[in-house]
Design a protein around this motif. Structure first.
Motif, PDB file in Angstrom:
ATOM      1  N   CYS A   1      21.127  64.276  18.567  1.00 34.69           N
ATOM      2  CA  CYS A   1      19.744  64.143  18.095  1.00 34.69           C
ATOM      3  C   CYS A   1      18.754  64.215  19.256  1.00 34.69           C
ATOM      4  O   CYS A   1      17.721  64.890  19.171  1.00 34.69           O
ATOM      5  N   VAL A   2      19.081  63.519  20.351  1.00 35.60           N
ATOM      6  CA  VAL A   2      18.175  63.494  21.500  1.00 35.60           C
ATOM      7  C   VAL A   2      18.112  64.870  22.153  1.00 35.60           C
ATOM      8  O   VAL A   2      17.041  65.308  22.594  1.00 35.60           O
ATOM      9  N   GLU A   3      19.235  65.566  22.214  1.00 35.53           N
ATOM     10  CA  GLU A   3      19.223  66.926  22.767  1.00 35.53           C
ATOM     11  C   GLU A   3      18.304  67.836  21.972  1.00 35.53           C
ATOM     12  O   GLU A   3      17.658  68.721  22.538  1.00 35.53           O
ATOM     13  N   LYS A   4      18.227  67.620  20.682  1.00 35.58           N
ATOM     14  CA  LYS A   4      17.364  68.438  19.837  1.00 35.58           C
ATOM     15  C   LYS A   4      15.890  68.052  19.944  1.00 35.58           C
ATOM     16  O   LYS A   4      15.009  68.880  19.707  1.00 35.58           O
ATOM     17  N   ALA A   5      15.630  66.768  20.277  1.00 32.57           N
ATOM     18  CA  ALA A   5      14.271  66.258  20.116  1.00 32.57           C
ATOM     19  C   ALA A   5      13.527  65.928  21.403  1.00 32.57           C
ATOM     20  O   ALA A   5      12.293  65.874  21.390  1.00 32.57           O
TER      21      ALA A   5
ATOM     22  N   TRP B   1      29.197  49.432  23.703  1.00 36.30           N
ATOM     23  CA  TRP B   1      28.148  49.892  24.613  1.00 36.30           C
ATOM     24  C   TRP B   1      28.693  50.893  25.634  1.00 36.30           C
ATOM     25  O   TRP B   1      27.969  51.735  26.155  1.00 36.30           O
ATOM     26  N   GLU B   2      29.995  50.810  25.916  1.00 36.29           N
ATOM     27  CA  GLU B   2      30.593  51.715  26.895  1.00 36.29           C
ATOM     28  C   GLU B   2      30.653  53.157  26.395  1.00 36.29           C
ATOM     29  O   GLU B   2      30.784  54.086  27.192  1.00 36.29           O
ATOM     30  N   THR B   3      30.557  53.361  25.078  1.00 38.25           N
ATOM     31  CA  THR B   3      30.577  54.729  24.549  1.00 38.25           C
ATOM     32  C   THR B   3      29.342  55.503  24.974  1.00 38.25           C
ATOM     33  O   THR B   3      29.353  56.731  24.978  1.00 38.25           O
ATOM     34  N   VAL B   4      28.254  54.807  25.327  1.00 40.75           N
ATOM     35  CA  VAL B   4      27.057  55.494  25.820  1.00 40.75           C
ATOM     36  C   VAL B   4      27.357  56.170  27.153  1.00 40.75           C
ATOM     37  O   VAL B   4      27.013  57.336  27.382  1.00 40.75           O
ATOM     38  N   ASP B   5      28.019  55.446  28.046  1.00 40.17           N
ATOM     39  CA  ASP B   5      28.417  56.049  29.323  1.00 40.17           C
ATOM     40  C   ASP B   5      29.405  57.187  29.126  1.00 40.17           C
ATOM     41  O   ASP B   5      29.444  58.130  29.920  1.00 40.17           O
ATOM     42  N   ASP B   6      30.208  57.097  28.077  1.00 41.67           N
ATOM     43  CA  ASP B   6      31.205  58.138  27.834  1.00 41.67           C
ATOM     44  C   ASP B   6      30.580  59.474  27.432  1.00 41.67           C
ATOM     45  O   ASP B   6      31.120  60.533  27.758  1.00 41.67           O
ATOM     46  N   VAL B   7      29.449  59.449  26.736  1.00 42.36           N
ATOM     47  CA  VAL B   7      28.890  60.701  26.210  1.00 42.36           C
ATOM     48  C   VAL B   7      27.723  61.241  27.028  1.00 42.36           C
ATOM     49  O   VAL B   7      27.461  62.445  27.007  1.00 42.36           O
ATOM     50  N   PHE B   8      27.028  60.369  27.763  1.00 45.53           N
ATOM     51  CA  PHE B   8      25.917  60.845  28.591  1.00 45.53           C
ATOM     52  C   PHE B   8      26.381  60.969  30.042  1.00 45.53           C
ATOM     53  O   PHE B   8      27.118  60.120  30.542  1.00 45.53           O
ATOM     54  N   ALA B   9      25.934  62.014  30.697  1.00 47.27           N
ATOM     55  CA  ALA B   9      26.308  62.242  32.096  1.00 47.27           C
ATOM     56  C   ALA B   9      25.723  61.148  32.986  1.00 47.27           C
ATOM     57  O   ALA B   9      24.754  60.476  32.623  1.00 47.27           O
ATOM     58  N   ASP B  10      26.331  60.979  34.140  1.00 43.92           N
ATOM     59  CA  ASP B  10      25.880  60.001  35.121  1.00 43.92           C
ATOM     60  C   ASP B  10      24.948  60.689  36.101  1.00 43.92           C
ATOM     61  O   ASP B  10      25.377  61.520  36.906  1.00 43.92           O
TER      62      ASP B  10
ATOM     63  N   LYS C   1      21.014  68.800  31.717  1.00 43.74           N
ATOM     64  CA  LYS C   1      21.725  68.015  30.720  1.00 43.74           C
ATOM     65  C   LYS C   1      21.149  66.609  30.706  1.00 43.74           C
ATOM     66  O   LYS C   1      20.520  66.158  31.667  1.00 43.74           O
ATOM     67  N   LEU C   2      21.362  65.932  29.593  1.00 47.54           N
ATOM     68  CA  LEU C   2      20.905  64.550  29.496  1.00 47.54           C
ATOM     69  C   LEU C   2      21.784  63.659  30.352  1.00 47.54           C
ATOM     70  O   LEU C   2      23.011  63.708  30.258  1.00 47.54           O
ATOM     71  N   ALA C   3      21.159  62.840  31.160  1.00 50.99           N
ATOM     72  CA  ALA C   3      21.913  61.984  32.071  1.00 50.99           C
ATOM     73  C   ALA C   3      21.268  60.617  32.178  1.00 50.99           C
ATOM     74  O   ALA C   3      20.047  60.463  32.046  1.00 50.99           O
TER      75      ALA C   3
ATOM     76  N   ARG D   1      22.347  45.999  27.560  1.00 49.89           N
ATOM     77  CA  ARG D   1      22.249  47.042  28.590  1.00 49.89           C
ATOM     78  C   ARG D   1      21.157  48.028  28.199  1.00 49.89           C
ATOM     79  O   ARG D   1      21.174  48.592  27.097  1.00 49.89           O
ATOM     80  N   LEU D   2      20.223  48.232  29.125  1.00 54.66           N
ATOM     81  CA  LEU D   2      19.098  49.130  28.913  1.00 54.66           C
ATOM     82  C   LEU D   2      19.327  50.422  29.699  1.00 54.66           C
ATOM     83  O   LEU D   2      19.516  50.387  30.915  1.00 54.66           O
ATOM     84  N   PHE D   3      19.325  51.549  28.988  1.00 52.87           N
ATOM     85  CA  PHE D   3      19.558  52.859  29.594  1.00 52.87           C
ATOM     86  C   PHE D   3      18.260  53.658  29.656  1.00 52.87           C
ATOM     87  O   PHE D   3      17.524  53.726  28.669  1.00 52.87           O
ATOM     88  N   GLU D   4      18.018  54.271  30.800  1.00 52.20           N
ATOM     89  CA  GLU D   4      16.952  55.266  30.943  1.00 52.20           C
ATOM     90  C   GLU D   4      17.627  56.620  31.062  1.00 52.20           C
ATOM     91  O   GLU D   4      18.380  56.875  32.011  1.00 52.20           O
ATOM     92  N   ILE D   5      17.377  57.496  30.110  1.00 54.30           N
ATOM     93  CA  ILE D   5      18.072  58.782  30.028  1.00 54.30           C
ATOM     94  C   ILE D   5      17.050  59.909  30.047  1.00 54.30           C
ATOM     95  O   ILE D   5      16.078  59.891  29.277  1.00 54.30           O
ATOM     96  N   ARG D   6      17.278  60.890  30.924  1.00 52.60           N
ATOM     97  CA  ARG D   6      16.357  62.023  31.080  1.00 52.60           C
ATOM     98  C   ARG D   6      17.141  63.319  31.251  1.00 52.60           C
ATOM     99  O   ARG D   6      18.355  63.310  31.480  1.00 52.60           O
ATOM    100  N   TRP D   7      16.425  64.429  31.173  1.00 52.73           N
ATOM    101  CA  TRP D   7      17.010  65.730  31.489  1.00 52.73           C
ATOM    102  C   TRP D   7      17.096  65.877  33.010  1.00 52.73           C
ATOM    103  O   TRP D   7      16.114  65.659  33.716  1.00 52.73           O
ATOM    104  N   LEU D   8      18.280  66.241  33.514  1.00 51.45           N
ATOM    105  CA  LEU D   8      18.458  66.461  34.947  1.00 51.45           C
ATOM    106  C   LEU D   8      19.195  67.776  35.167  1.00 51.45           C
ATOM    107  O   LEU D   8      20.005  68.198  34.318  1.00 51.45           O
ATOM    108  N   PRO D   9      18.934  68.424  36.290  1.00 56.88           N
ATOM    109  CA  PRO D   9      19.730  69.618  36.621  1.00 56.88           C
ATOM    110  C   PRO D   9      21.194  69.262  36.728  1.00 56.88           C
ATOM    111  O   PRO D   9      21.568  68.149  37.120  1.00 56.88           O
TER     112      PRO D   9
END
Length: 417
Positions: free
Chosen positions: A328-332, A355-364, A380-382, A404-412
Protein backbone atom coordinates in the motif's frame (compact mmCIF):
# COMPACT_ATOMS: atom_id res chain seq x y z
CA UNK A 1 -36.53 -34.55 33.28
CA UNK A 2 -33.57 -33.47 31.08
CA UNK A 3 -29.98 -33.78 32.25
CA UNK A 4 -26.81 -32.13 30.90
CA UNK A 5 -23.14 -32.05 31.74
CA UNK A 6 -21.53 -28.91 33.18
CA UNK A 7 -19.53 -26.71 30.77
CA UNK A 8 -16.44 -27.13 32.96
CA UNK A 9 -16.57 -30.85 32.23
CA UNK A 10 -16.84 -30.81 28.44
CA UNK A 11 -15.40 -27.58 26.97
CA UNK A 12 -12.00 -28.33 25.34
CA UNK A 13 -8.99 -26.67 26.92
CA UNK A 14 -7.98 -23.48 25.11
CA UNK A 15 -4.36 -23.83 26.21
CA UNK A 16 -4.06 -26.60 23.60
CA UNK A 17 -6.64 -25.20 21.20
CA UNK A 18 -4.58 -25.94 18.10
CA UNK A 19 -4.71 -29.67 18.86
CA UNK A 20 -8.50 -29.81 18.81
CA UNK A 21 -10.34 -30.95 15.71
CA UNK A 22 -13.02 -28.96 13.96
CA UNK A 23 -15.62 -31.54 14.97
CA UNK A 24 -14.73 -31.37 18.67
CA UNK A 25 -15.09 -27.59 18.79
CA UNK A 26 -18.37 -27.76 16.86
CA UNK A 27 -19.61 -30.38 19.34
CA UNK A 28 -18.72 -28.13 22.27
CA UNK A 29 -20.61 -25.19 20.74
CA UNK A 30 -23.63 -27.37 20.06
CA UNK A 31 -23.66 -28.64 23.64
CA UNK A 32 -23.56 -25.06 24.95
CA UNK A 33 -26.37 -24.10 22.61
CA UNK A 34 -28.52 -27.02 23.70
CA UNK A 35 -27.85 -26.28 27.35
CA UNK A 36 -28.47 -22.53 27.44
CA UNK A 37 -30.51 -21.81 24.31
CA UNK A 38 -32.56 -24.91 23.48
CA UNK A 39 -34.76 -24.94 20.40
CA UNK A 40 -38.46 -24.27 21.03
CA UNK A 41 -40.56 -27.32 21.82
CA UNK A 42 -42.16 -28.91 18.75
CA UNK A 43 -45.69 -27.75 18.04
CA UNK A 44 -48.64 -29.75 19.26
CA UNK A 45 -50.28 -32.06 16.80
CA UNK A 46 -53.96 -32.89 16.60
CA UNK A 47 -54.58 -36.58 16.09
CA UNK A 48 -57.75 -37.69 14.38
CA UNK A 49 -59.66 -40.91 13.97
CA UNK A 50 -61.78 -41.05 10.87
CA UNK A 51 -61.48 -37.28 10.56
CA UNK A 52 -62.65 -36.61 14.14
CA UNK A 53 -60.18 -34.85 16.47
CA UNK A 54 -59.23 -37.31 19.16
CA UNK A 55 -56.44 -35.94 21.37
CA UNK A 56 -54.13 -32.91 21.36
CA UNK A 57 -50.73 -33.59 22.80
CA UNK A 58 -47.12 -32.60 22.36
CA UNK A 59 -45.43 -35.18 20.19
CA UNK A 60 -42.50 -35.16 22.62
CA UNK A 61 -44.82 -36.75 25.19
CA UNK A 62 -45.22 -39.83 23.05
CA UNK A 63 -41.96 -40.06 21.14
CA UNK A 64 -38.76 -40.39 23.15
CA UNK A 65 -35.68 -39.06 21.36
CA UNK A 66 -32.58 -40.00 23.34
CA UNK A 67 -30.03 -37.24 23.83
CA UNK A 68 -27.18 -37.78 21.45
CA UNK A 69 -23.93 -39.09 22.84
CA UNK A 70 -20.63 -37.77 21.65
CA UNK A 71 -17.73 -40.02 20.86
CA UNK A 72 -14.10 -39.06 21.03
CA UNK A 73 -14.74 -35.83 22.92
CA UNK A 74 -11.51 -34.03 23.71
CA UNK A 75 -11.06 -33.65 27.44
CA UNK A 76 -9.22 -31.03 29.46
CA UNK A 77 -5.54 -31.66 29.87
CA UNK A 78 -4.15 -32.61 33.25
CA UNK A 79 -2.87 -29.92 35.55
CA UNK A 80 -4.12 -26.34 35.68
CA UNK A 81 -6.67 -25.93 32.91
CA UNK A 82 -6.99 -22.84 30.78
CA UNK A 83 -9.79 -20.56 31.95
CA UNK A 84 -10.65 -19.55 28.40
CA UNK A 85 -10.38 -15.87 29.21
CA UNK A 86 -7.96 -14.42 26.67
CA UNK A 87 -7.34 -11.08 28.36
CA UNK A 88 -3.64 -10.56 28.88
CA UNK A 89 -4.26 -8.63 32.11
CA UNK A 90 -4.03 -10.84 35.18
CA UNK A 91 -5.56 -13.81 33.40
CA UNK A 92 -7.09 -15.91 36.15
CA UNK A 93 -6.50 -19.62 35.95
CA UNK A 94 -8.90 -21.96 37.67
CA UNK A 95 -7.29 -24.19 40.24
CA UNK A 96 -7.51 -27.95 39.98
CA UNK A 97 -8.59 -30.33 37.26
CA UNK A 98 -11.96 -29.48 35.79
CA UNK A 99 -12.43 -32.86 34.16
CA UNK A 100 -15.45 -34.12 36.05
CA UNK A 101 -16.74 -37.64 36.40
CA UNK A 102 -19.93 -36.45 38.11
CA UNK A 103 -23.27 -37.58 36.81
CA UNK A 104 -25.27 -35.29 34.52
CA UNK A 105 -27.11 -32.51 36.33
CA UNK A 106 -30.64 -31.24 36.06
CA UNK A 107 -30.78 -28.61 33.32
CA UNK A 108 -32.51 -26.01 35.48
CA UNK A 109 -29.84 -26.35 38.16
CA UNK A 110 -27.07 -25.99 35.59
CA UNK A 111 -28.58 -22.93 33.93
CA UNK A 112 -28.87 -21.23 37.31
CA UNK A 113 -25.23 -21.96 38.18
CA UNK A 114 -23.42 -18.61 37.79
CA UNK A 115 -19.97 -20.19 37.89
CA UNK A 116 -20.72 -22.57 35.02
CA UNK A 117 -22.37 -19.83 32.97
CA UNK A 118 -19.45 -17.46 33.55
CA UNK A 119 -17.00 -20.20 32.56
CA UNK A 120 -18.90 -20.79 29.31
CA UNK A 121 -18.82 -17.07 28.44
CA UNK A 122 -15.09 -16.79 29.19
CA UNK A 123 -14.40 -19.91 27.13
CA UNK A 124 -16.26 -18.46 24.12
CA UNK A 125 -14.40 -15.16 24.50
CA UNK A 126 -11.05 -16.97 24.61
CA UNK A 127 -11.94 -19.14 21.62
CA UNK A 128 -12.75 -16.09 19.49
CA UNK A 129 -9.63 -14.19 20.53
CA UNK A 130 -7.37 -17.16 19.78
CA UNK A 131 -9.17 -18.20 16.62
CA UNK A 132 -6.56 -17.03 14.09
CA UNK A 133 -4.06 -19.63 15.23
CA UNK A 134 -6.69 -22.38 15.26
CA UNK A 135 -8.03 -21.51 11.80
CA UNK A 136 -4.59 -21.55 10.21
CA UNK A 137 -2.98 -24.36 12.22
CA UNK A 138 -3.89 -27.18 9.83
CA UNK A 139 -0.92 -28.29 7.74
CA UNK A 140 -1.70 -28.37 4.02
CA UNK A 141 -5.19 -27.12 4.81
CA UNK A 142 -7.38 -26.29 1.85
CA UNK A 143 -9.22 -23.01 1.59
CA UNK A 144 -12.44 -24.93 2.10
CA UNK A 145 -11.19 -26.42 5.40
CA UNK A 146 -10.20 -22.98 6.66
CA UNK A 147 -13.62 -21.64 5.65
CA UNK A 148 -15.26 -24.38 7.73
CA UNK A 149 -13.25 -23.36 10.78
CA UNK A 150 -14.06 -19.71 10.15
CA UNK A 151 -17.77 -20.60 10.14
CA UNK A 152 -17.28 -22.36 13.50
CA UNK A 153 -15.77 -19.18 14.97
CA UNK A 154 -18.62 -17.12 13.56
CA UNK A 155 -21.06 -19.48 15.30
CA UNK A 156 -19.13 -18.98 18.54
CA UNK A 157 -19.55 -15.23 18.10
CA UNK A 158 -23.28 -15.57 17.58
CA UNK A 159 -23.53 -17.74 20.68
CA UNK A 160 -21.54 -15.24 22.73
CA UNK A 161 -23.85 -12.47 21.51
CA UNK A 162 -26.85 -14.51 22.70
CA UNK A 163 -25.30 -14.77 26.16
CA UNK A 164 -24.78 -10.99 26.20
CA UNK A 165 -28.35 -10.31 25.08
CA UNK A 166 -29.78 -12.85 27.49
CA UNK A 167 -27.99 -11.24 30.43
CA UNK A 168 -28.69 -7.71 29.20
CA UNK A 169 -25.03 -6.98 29.84
CA UNK A 170 -23.91 -5.74 26.41
CA UNK A 171 -20.85 -3.62 26.93
CA UNK A 172 -21.67 0.05 26.49
CA UNK A 173 -19.68 2.38 24.30
CA UNK A 174 -17.13 4.50 26.15
CA UNK A 175 -16.54 8.19 25.47
CA UNK A 176 -12.89 9.09 26.00
CA UNK A 177 -11.48 12.60 26.11
CA UNK A 178 -7.80 13.15 25.30
CA UNK A 179 -5.78 16.30 25.93
CA UNK A 180 -2.32 16.67 24.37
CA UNK A 181 0.14 19.57 24.91
CA UNK A 182 0.65 21.42 21.62
CA UNK A 183 4.08 22.73 20.66
CA UNK A 184 6.12 24.72 23.12
CA UNK A 185 3.47 27.11 24.38
CA UNK A 186 0.35 26.49 22.31
CA UNK A 187 -3.10 25.68 23.63
CA UNK A 188 -3.60 21.95 24.16
CA UNK A 189 -5.22 19.74 21.51
CA UNK A 190 -8.42 18.17 22.83
CA UNK A 191 -10.08 15.17 21.16
CA UNK A 192 -13.23 13.28 22.13
CA UNK A 193 -13.59 9.71 20.86
CA UNK A 194 -16.21 7.01 21.03
CA UNK A 195 -14.65 3.65 21.84
CA UNK A 196 -17.28 1.16 20.70
CA UNK A 197 -17.59 -2.35 22.18
CA UNK A 198 -15.72 -4.98 20.16
CA UNK A 199 -17.98 -7.04 17.94
CA UNK A 200 -18.67 -10.51 19.38
CA UNK A 201 -19.05 -11.87 15.84
CA UNK A 202 -15.94 -10.27 14.33
CA UNK A 203 -12.74 -10.79 16.29
CA UNK A 204 -10.77 -8.62 13.83
CA UNK A 205 -12.68 -5.40 14.53
CA UNK A 206 -9.97 -4.12 16.91
CA UNK A 207 -10.21 -0.66 15.34
CA UNK A 208 -13.36 0.04 17.35
CA UNK A 209 -11.17 0.99 20.30
CA UNK A 210 -8.23 3.36 20.85
CA UNK A 211 -4.91 1.62 21.50
CA UNK A 212 -1.90 2.85 23.44
CA UNK A 213 0.42 3.10 20.43
CA UNK A 214 -1.89 5.64 18.76
CA UNK A 215 -2.16 7.64 21.98
CA UNK A 216 1.62 7.76 22.44
CA UNK A 217 2.30 8.74 18.83
CA UNK A 218 -0.43 11.41 18.85
CA UNK A 219 1.17 12.94 21.93
CA UNK A 220 4.49 13.14 20.09
CA UNK A 221 2.98 14.68 16.98
CA UNK A 222 1.19 17.34 19.00
CA UNK A 223 4.33 18.18 20.99
CA UNK A 224 6.57 18.50 17.91
CA UNK A 225 4.48 18.74 14.72
CA UNK A 226 7.38 20.00 12.63
CA UNK A 227 9.21 16.71 13.29
CA UNK A 228 6.46 14.38 12.15
CA UNK A 229 4.20 16.30 9.76
CA UNK A 230 6.59 18.77 8.19
CA UNK A 231 5.23 20.92 5.38
CA UNK A 232 6.89 20.42 1.96
CA UNK A 233 7.72 23.30 -0.36
CA UNK A 234 5.11 24.22 -2.93
CA UNK A 235 1.61 25.60 -3.14
CA UNK A 236 -0.21 22.28 -3.46
CA UNK A 237 -2.25 21.15 -0.43
CA UNK A 238 -0.44 18.74 1.84
CA UNK A 239 -1.80 15.20 1.48
CA UNK A 240 -1.94 12.86 4.50
CA UNK A 241 -3.11 9.24 4.55
CA UNK A 242 -3.77 7.10 7.62
CA UNK A 243 -3.82 3.31 7.30
CA UNK A 244 -5.96 1.34 9.75
CA UNK A 245 -7.29 4.56 11.28
CA UNK A 246 -9.53 2.81 13.82
CA UNK A 247 -11.11 5.47 16.02
CA UNK A 248 -9.29 8.17 14.02
CA UNK A 249 -7.12 9.60 16.80
CA UNK A 250 -4.09 10.29 14.58
CA UNK A 251 -6.09 11.80 11.71
CA UNK A 252 -8.26 13.97 13.95
CA UNK A 253 -5.23 15.29 15.85
CA UNK A 254 -3.41 16.03 12.58
CA UNK A 255 -6.44 17.91 11.25
CA UNK A 256 -6.59 20.04 14.40
CA UNK A 257 -2.88 20.78 14.19
CA UNK A 258 -3.16 21.93 10.57
CA UNK A 259 -6.11 24.13 11.49
CA UNK A 260 -4.00 25.78 14.19
CA UNK A 261 -1.12 26.26 11.76
CA UNK A 262 -3.44 27.41 8.94
CA UNK A 263 -2.05 24.74 6.63
CA UNK A 264 -4.03 23.71 3.58
CA UNK A 265 -4.18 19.92 3.74
CA UNK A 266 -6.26 16.93 2.70
CA UNK A 267 -6.42 14.12 5.26
CA UNK A 268 -7.79 10.70 4.35
CA UNK A 269 -8.44 8.16 7.11
CA UNK A 270 -8.88 4.57 5.92
CA UNK A 271 -9.98 1.29 7.43
CA UNK A 272 -11.68 -1.86 6.22
CA UNK A 273 -14.40 -3.05 8.59
CA UNK A 274 -17.81 -1.43 8.17
CA UNK A 275 -18.39 -1.11 11.93
CA UNK A 276 -15.01 0.58 12.35
CA UNK A 277 -15.70 2.98 9.48
CA UNK A 278 -19.08 3.86 10.97
CA UNK A 279 -17.52 4.62 14.36
CA UNK A 280 -14.69 6.54 12.66
CA UNK A 281 -17.23 8.78 10.90
CA UNK A 282 -18.95 9.43 14.20
CA UNK A 283 -15.66 10.52 15.80
CA UNK A 284 -14.77 12.81 12.91
CA UNK A 285 -18.18 14.48 13.15
CA UNK A 286 -17.94 14.80 16.94
CA UNK A 287 -14.63 16.67 16.66
CA UNK A 288 -15.78 18.78 13.69
CA UNK A 289 -12.65 18.30 11.62
CA UNK A 290 -12.06 17.97 7.89
CA UNK A 291 -11.11 14.32 7.47
CA UNK A 292 -12.19 12.21 4.51
CA UNK A 293 -13.06 8.58 5.29
CA UNK A 294 -12.49 5.75 2.83
CA UNK A 295 -12.51 1.96 2.86
CA UNK A 296 -9.20 0.29 2.03
CA UNK A 297 -8.40 -3.42 1.82
CA UNK A 298 -4.65 -3.83 2.29
CA UNK A 299 -4.63 -7.24 0.63
CA UNK A 300 -6.12 -5.81 -2.59
CA UNK A 301 -5.26 -2.11 -2.68
CA UNK A 302 -6.55 -0.11 -5.66
CA UNK A 303 -4.41 2.49 -7.42
CA UNK A 304 -3.75 5.20 -4.84
CA UNK A 305 -3.02 8.89 -5.26
CA UNK A 306 0.36 10.07 -3.99
CA UNK A 307 0.59 11.29 -0.39
CA UNK A 308 3.23 13.39 1.36
CA UNK A 309 2.73 11.70 4.74
CA UNK A 310 1.36 8.28 5.67
CA UNK A 311 0.55 7.40 9.28
CA UNK A 312 -0.23 4.05 10.90
CA UNK A 313 -0.51 2.89 14.52
CA UNK A 314 -0.75 -0.71 15.78
CA UNK A 315 -1.78 -2.18 12.46
CA UNK A 316 0.11 -5.51 12.43
CA UNK A 317 -1.95 -8.37 13.86
CA UNK A 318 -0.88 -11.10 11.43
CA UNK A 319 2.46 -11.96 9.76
CA UNK A 320 1.01 -10.96 6.37
CA UNK A 321 -0.05 -7.49 7.46
CA UNK A 322 3.41 -5.90 7.21
CA UNK A 323 3.72 -7.18 3.63
CA UNK A 324 0.33 -5.82 2.66
CA UNK A 325 1.06 -2.46 4.27
CA UNK A 326 4.33 -2.19 2.38
CA UNK A 327 2.50 -2.74 -0.91
CA UNK A 328 0.00 0.00 0.00
CA UNK A 329 2.77 2.43 0.93
CA UNK A 330 4.68 1.67 -2.27
CA UNK A 331 1.57 2.64 -4.21
CA UNK A 332 0.77 5.76 -2.19
CA UNK A 333 3.91 7.44 -0.82
CA UNK A 334 5.43 10.29 -2.83
CA UNK A 335 9.12 10.32 -3.51
CA UNK A 336 10.39 12.53 -0.73
CA UNK A 337 7.45 11.61 1.48
CA UNK A 338 7.57 9.86 4.85
CA UNK A 339 5.74 6.89 6.37
CA UNK A 340 5.45 6.88 10.17
CA UNK A 341 4.56 3.52 11.70
CA UNK A 342 4.29 2.73 15.41
CA UNK A 343 3.86 -0.86 16.59
CA UNK A 344 3.19 -2.30 20.04
CA UNK A 345 5.83 -4.81 21.11
CA UNK A 346 3.88 -7.68 22.66
CA UNK A 347 5.74 -10.29 24.66
CA UNK A 348 3.11 -13.03 24.91
CA UNK A 349 0.10 -14.40 23.09
CA UNK A 350 -0.57 -14.86 19.40
CA UNK A 351 0.73 -11.35 18.60
CA UNK A 352 4.10 -11.97 20.22
CA UNK A 353 7.01 -10.63 18.19
CA UNK A 354 4.91 -9.36 15.27
CA UNK A 355 6.68 -5.99 15.35
CA UNK A 356 9.73 -7.79 13.94
CA UNK A 357 7.85 -8.47 10.68
CA UNK A 358 8.24 -4.77 9.86
CA UNK A 359 12.02 -5.16 9.78
CA UNK A 360 11.58 -8.30 7.71
CA UNK A 361 9.73 -6.57 4.85
CA UNK A 362 11.26 -3.07 4.80
CA UNK A 363 14.89 -2.55 3.82
CA UNK A 364 17.40 -1.28 6.36
CA UNK A 365 18.42 2.25 5.41
CA UNK A 366 20.98 2.53 8.21
CA UNK A 367 23.36 -0.25 7.27
CA UNK A 368 25.66 1.72 4.93
CA UNK A 369 26.31 -1.25 2.63
CA UNK A 370 25.69 -1.44 -1.09
CA UNK A 371 23.09 -4.06 -1.92
CA UNK A 372 22.83 -3.79 -5.70
CA UNK A 373 25.76 -2.36 -7.59
CA UNK A 374 24.71 -0.53 -10.71
CA UNK A 375 21.02 -0.56 -9.84
CA UNK A 376 20.38 2.36 -12.15
CA UNK A 377 19.22 4.80 -9.49
CA UNK A 378 16.29 2.71 -8.32
CA UNK A 379 14.76 3.46 -4.94
CA UNK A 380 13.08 1.35 -2.32
CA UNK A 381 11.27 1.90 0.93
CA UNK A 382 13.68 1.68 3.82
CA UNK A 383 13.70 2.21 7.57
CA UNK A 384 15.84 5.30 8.09
CA UNK A 385 15.27 5.48 11.84
CA UNK A 386 13.51 3.54 14.56
CA UNK A 387 13.00 4.31 18.21
CA UNK A 388 11.79 2.18 21.09
CA UNK A 389 9.37 3.88 23.45
CA UNK A 390 8.68 2.52 26.91
CA UNK A 391 5.31 1.74 28.46
CA UNK A 392 3.23 4.53 29.89
CA UNK A 393 1.37 4.19 33.15
CA UNK A 394 -2.38 3.92 32.83
CA UNK A 395 -2.52 3.00 29.15
CA UNK A 396 -1.80 -0.13 27.17
CA UNK A 397 -2.35 -3.83 27.63
CA UNK A 398 -0.37 -5.91 30.08
CA UNK A 399 1.33 -7.84 27.25
CA UNK A 400 2.75 -4.64 25.71
CA UNK A 401 6.36 -4.23 26.83
CA UNK A 402 6.91 -1.09 24.75
CA UNK A 403 6.40 0.48 21.34
CA UNK A 404 8.60 0.83 18.28
CA UNK A 405 8.35 3.89 16.06
CA UNK A 406 9.58 3.53 12.46
CA UNK A 407 10.49 6.34 10.08
CA UNK A 408 10.33 4.92 6.55
CA UNK A 409 11.29 6.77 3.35
CA UNK A 410 12.31 6.15 -0.24
CA UNK A 411 16.09 5.66 -0.50
CA UNK A 412 18.41 4.79 -3.37
CA UNK A 413 19.20 1.10 -3.48
CA UNK A 414 22.84 1.63 -2.56
CA UNK A 415 21.80 2.68 0.96
CA UNK A 416 19.52 -0.30 1.61
CA UNK A 417 20.35 -3.76 2.91
Amino acid sequence: MTYFRAPTSFLPSLSILCTHTTASVKDALQDLKELYFPAPAPPQRTLSINGVPALKQDISDTVHVPRRKRTGRLKHSDGVPDSGYASEEDEAELEGDLESEAEDLDVDILRADEFERDFAIKWLTGLIKRSDAWIHTLESATEQEEDVRLSVIEEAGRLLARFAGDDEQQEDALTRKFTFPFGAEGKAITIELNDAPLSPTDHTSVGLQSWASAIIFTERICADPARYISIPQGAAPLRVLELGAGTGLLSIATAQIFDRMEVDAKIVATDYHSAVLHNLLRNVQTNNVSVQIESLDWSRPPPLEPYDIILAADVVYHPEHAKWIKICVEKALKKGGVFWLIIAMRSTGRHEGLWETVDDVFADGQCGFTRHEGCGGETKLAVVQKEDVGRRGGIGRADEVGYRLFEIRWLPCRYCC
